[in-house]
Design an enzyme around this catalytic site. Structure first.
Site, PDB file in Angstrom:
ATOM      1  N   ARG A  50      -0.928  -9.138  13.059  1.00  0.00           N
ATOM      2  CA  ARG A  50      -1.436  -8.125  12.107  1.00  0.00           C
ATOM      3  C   ARG A  50      -2.278  -8.784  11.019  1.00  0.00           C
ATOM      4  O   ARG A  50      -3.298  -8.239  10.600  1.00  0.00           O
ATOM      5  CB  ARG A  50      -0.259  -7.353  11.488  1.00  0.00           C
ATOM      6  N   ARG A  53      11.309  -2.383  11.052  1.00  0.00           N
ATOM      7  CA  ARG A  53      10.256  -1.904  11.956  1.00  0.00           C
ATOM      8  C   ARG A  53      10.041  -2.896  13.087  1.00  0.00           C
ATOM      9  O   ARG A  53      10.127  -4.105  12.883  1.00  0.00           O
ATOM     10  CB  ARG A  53       8.945  -1.732  11.165  1.00  0.00           C
ATOM     11  N   ARG A  57      -9.635   1.077   8.633  1.00  0.00           N
ATOM     12  CA  ARG A  57      -9.277  -0.305   8.920  1.00  0.00           C
ATOM     13  C   ARG A  57     -10.357  -1.025   9.708  1.00  0.00           C
ATOM     14  O   ARG A  57     -10.195  -2.200  10.032  1.00  0.00           O
ATOM     15  CB  ARG A  57      -8.015  -0.329   9.778  1.00  0.00           C
ATOM     16  N   ARG A  83      11.818  -6.263   4.962  1.00  0.00           N
ATOM     17  CA  ARG A  83      11.640  -4.827   4.701  1.00  0.00           C
ATOM     18  C   ARG A  83      12.586  -4.026   5.601  1.00  0.00           C
ATOM     19  O   ARG A  83      12.728  -4.318   6.785  1.00  0.00           O
ATOM     20  CB  ARG A  83      10.200  -4.414   4.998  1.00  0.00           C
ATOM     21  N   LYS A 134       0.839  -1.211   0.000  1.00  0.00           N
ATOM     22  CA  LYS A 134       0.000   0.000   0.000  1.00  0.00           C
ATOM     23  C   LYS A 134       0.874   1.261   0.000  1.00  0.00           C
ATOM     24  O   LYS A 134       0.634   2.189  -0.761  1.00  0.00           O
ATOM     25  CB  LYS A 134      -0.933   0.010   1.230  1.00  0.00           C
TER      26      LYS A 134
HETATM   27  P1  AP5 Z   1       4.956  -1.679   1.752  1.00  0.00           P
HETATM   28  O1  AP5 Z   1       4.664  -0.788   0.608  1.00  0.00           O
HETATM   29  O2  AP5 Z   1       5.700  -1.122   2.907  1.00  0.00           O
HETATM   30  O3  AP5 Z   1       3.593  -2.404   2.228  1.00  0.00           O
HETATM   31  P2  AP5 Z   1       2.372  -1.848   3.081  1.00  0.00           P
HETATM   32  O4  AP5 Z   1       1.135  -2.495   2.565  1.00  0.00           O
HETATM   33  O5  AP5 Z   1       2.393  -0.351   3.112  1.00  0.00           O
HETATM   34  O6  AP5 Z   1       2.760  -2.488   4.467  1.00  0.00           O
HETATM   35  P3  AP5 Z   1       2.631  -1.934   5.950  1.00  0.00           P
HETATM   36  O7  AP5 Z   1       3.306  -2.968   6.813  1.00  0.00           O
HETATM   37  O8  AP5 Z   1       3.147  -0.530   6.070  1.00  0.00           O
HETATM   38  O9  AP5 Z   1       1.114  -1.965   6.149  1.00  0.00           O
HETATM   39  P4  AP5 Z   1       0.381  -1.999   7.460  1.00  0.00           P
HETATM   40  O10 AP5 Z   1      -0.980  -1.677   6.989  1.00  0.00           O
HETATM   41  O11 AP5 Z   1       0.527  -3.227   8.273  1.00  0.00           O
HETATM   42  O12 AP5 Z   1       1.179  -0.916   8.333  1.00  0.00           O
HETATM   43  P5  AP5 Z   1       0.870   0.603   8.687  1.00  0.00           P
HETATM   44  O13 AP5 Z   1       2.143   1.327   8.710  1.00  0.00           O
HETATM   45  O14 AP5 Z   1      -0.266   1.125   7.906  1.00  0.00           O
HETATM   46  O15 AP5 Z   1       5.723  -2.971   1.186  1.00  0.00           O
HETATM   47  C1  AP5 Z   1       6.201  -3.969   2.067  1.00  0.00           C
HETATM   48  C2  AP5 Z   1       7.570  -4.471   1.581  1.00  0.00           C
HETATM   49  O16 AP5 Z   1       7.410  -5.141   0.334  1.00  0.00           O
HETATM   50  C3  AP5 Z   1       8.595  -3.357   1.337  1.00  0.00           C
HETATM   51  O17 AP5 Z   1       9.871  -3.839   1.680  1.00  0.00           O
HETATM   52  C4  AP5 Z   1       8.503  -3.092  -0.175  1.00  0.00           C
HETATM   53  O18 AP5 Z   1       9.728  -2.613  -0.703  1.00  0.00           O
HETATM   54  C5  AP5 Z   1       8.163  -4.489  -0.698  1.00  0.00           C
HETATM   55  N1  AP5 Z   1       7.267  -4.467  -1.858  1.00  0.00           N
HETATM   56  C6  AP5 Z   1       6.190  -3.648  -2.075  1.00  0.00           C
HETATM   57  N2  AP5 Z   1       5.581  -3.967  -3.238  1.00  0.00           N
HETATM   58  C7  AP5 Z   1       6.271  -5.009  -3.759  1.00  0.00           C
HETATM   59  C8  AP5 Z   1       6.131  -5.801  -4.936  1.00  0.00           C
HETATM   60  N3  AP5 Z   1       5.139  -5.569  -5.817  1.00  0.00           N
HETATM   61  N4  AP5 Z   1       7.019  -6.806  -5.150  1.00  0.00           N
HETATM   62  C9  AP5 Z   1       8.014  -7.055  -4.251  1.00  0.00           C
HETATM   63  N5  AP5 Z   1       8.211  -6.342  -3.119  1.00  0.00           N
HETATM   64  C10 AP5 Z   1       7.350  -5.334  -2.877  1.00  0.00           C
HETATM   65  O19 AP5 Z   1       0.307   0.420  10.194  1.00  0.00           O
HETATM   66  C11 AP5 Z   1       1.177   0.024  11.235  1.00  0.00           C
HETATM   67  C12 AP5 Z   1       0.402  -0.012  12.537  1.00  0.00           C
HETATM   68  O20 AP5 Z   1      -0.134   1.315  12.825  1.00  0.00           O
HETATM   69  C13 AP5 Z   1      -0.845  -0.927  12.562  1.00  0.00           C
HETATM   70  O21 AP5 Z   1      -0.498  -2.275  12.856  1.00  0.00           O
HETATM   71  C14 AP5 Z   1      -1.661  -0.270  13.676  1.00  0.00           C
HETATM   72  O22 AP5 Z   1      -1.141  -0.584  14.945  1.00  0.00           O
HETATM   73  C15 AP5 Z   1      -1.420   1.217  13.434  1.00  0.00           C
HETATM   74  N6  AP5 Z   1      -2.420   1.770  12.508  1.00  0.00           N
HETATM   75  C16 AP5 Z   1      -2.197   2.309  11.294  1.00  0.00           C
HETATM   76  N7  AP5 Z   1      -3.330   2.717  10.718  1.00  0.00           N
HETATM   77  C17 AP5 Z   1      -4.318   2.425  11.607  1.00  0.00           C
HETATM   78  C18 AP5 Z   1      -5.730   2.568  11.583  1.00  0.00           C
HETATM   79  N8  AP5 Z   1      -6.365   3.110  10.522  1.00  0.00           N
HETATM   80  N9  AP5 Z   1      -6.433   2.155  12.668  1.00  0.00           N
HETATM   81  C19 AP5 Z   1      -5.819   1.635  13.748  1.00  0.00           C
HETATM   82  N10 AP5 Z   1      -4.483   1.441  13.830  1.00  0.00           N
HETATM   83  C20 AP5 Z   1      -3.740   1.835  12.762  1.00  0.00           C
END
Ligand code: AP5
Length: 221
Positions: free
Chosen positions: A175, A164, A93, A132, A18
């Site tokens: 997660r 992370r 979410r 990552r 994402k």
């Molecule tokens: P990346 O682009 O980083 O993936 P992502 O989907 O953004 O993954 P996240 O782990 O950031 O998502 P998340 O939703 O768990 O975390 P968030 O920070 O929102 O890609 C991942 C890896 O793959 C990278 O190394 C990239 O280079 C590689 N990659 C990407 N595309 C690729 C491809 N096509 N091929 C190969 N490799 C690829 O949330 C973290 C925490 O914050 C949550 O757990 C929660 O505690 C809190 N939080 C955030 N938002 C909320 C909410 N709305 N409500 C409540 N809590 C929340």
């Protein structure tokens, strides 16, 4: 785009790509990229009370409570740089967050124009998150194998590329469970509203980018 503020949601499990795709789609559409995960991590770096509260949930892989998250998101989309709309990464979410967003946009001349689901399997998630790394200064995301940093010039000067805290196996497993229980039901929520588009996330980043863009083109042109 029309005068209405367009909000595009990128939905998908942790590690679906994402953040990677929101960065690329933002460049191609001009929409501001807003990530609730990044906002929480910024609060944490700044040592705010909200950052410390969020950390206690994030490290375990749990969701931060809805009221706190919704307030933070609304404060962000009310700033001037979001006047045309946003690409929302990681929000909503939960059903409560989705309903709060719909209600808030009604009074802000906006609407959810589309929700793009980036579809990947749990196996792909584990491969991506296990390797990552990101820049501890600017937050740029890399992958040790799929998107490695340049050895000679990794990212910002004199800073480390770090893993992370929530990319440990136990937190990743939780997660994924939280996604399945609380976030996956939004697929039906936006599907019923006729706003869901699906993209195969198990392709190269460039191929996913093209599919995401194709699914949004009608909104932009
Ligand atoms: P990346 O682009 O980083 O993936 P992502 O989907 O953004 O993954 P996240 O782990 O950031 O998502 P998340 O939703 O768990 O975390 P968030 O920070 O929102 O890609 C991942 C890896 O793959 C990278 O190394 C990239 O280079 C590689 N990659 C990407 N595309 C690729 C491809 N096509 N091929 C190969 N490799 C690829 O949330 C973290 C925490 O914050 C949550 O757990 C929660 O505690 C809190 N939080 C955030 N938002 C909320 C909410 N709305 N409500 C409540 N809590 C929340």
């Amino acid at each position: 785009m029309s005068d209405q503020r367009n909000f595009v949601i990128l939905l998908g499990p942790p590690g679906a790509g994402k953040g990677t795709q929101a960065t690329r789609a933002s460049l191609r559409t001009g929409l501001l990229h807003v990530s609730t995960g990044d906002l929480f991590r910024e609060h944490l770096r700044n040592g705010t009370e909200l950052g410390n509260l969020a950390k206690s949930y994030m490290d375990k892989g749990e969701l931060v409570p809805d009221d706190v998250t919704i307030r933070m998101l609304l404060e962000r989309i009310d700033r001037d740089d979001a006047s045309a709309g946003c690409l929302l990464d990681g929000f909503p979410r939960t059903r409560e967050q989705a309903e709060a967003l719909d209600e808030a946009l009604t009074s802000r001349s906006g609407a959810v124009a589309a929700t793009v689901l980036i579809d990947v399997s749990d196996e792909v998630v584990n491969n991506r998150l296990g390797a990552r790394i990101s820049c501890s200064s600017c937050g740029t995301v890399f992958h040790k194998h799929f998107n490695p940093p340049d050895d000679a010039n990794p990212c910002c000067d004199n800073v480390d590329l770090v893993q992370r805290d929530d990319d440990q196996p136990e937190a990743i497993a939780l997660r994924l469970q939280v996604y399945s229980d609380q976030t996956a039901p939004l697929i039906a929520y936006y599907g019923t509203a006729g706003k869901l588009r699906r993209v195969n996330g198990d392709q190269s980043p460039g191929e996913v980018e093209d599919d995401v863009y194709a699914s949004l083109r009608e909104l932009i042109e």
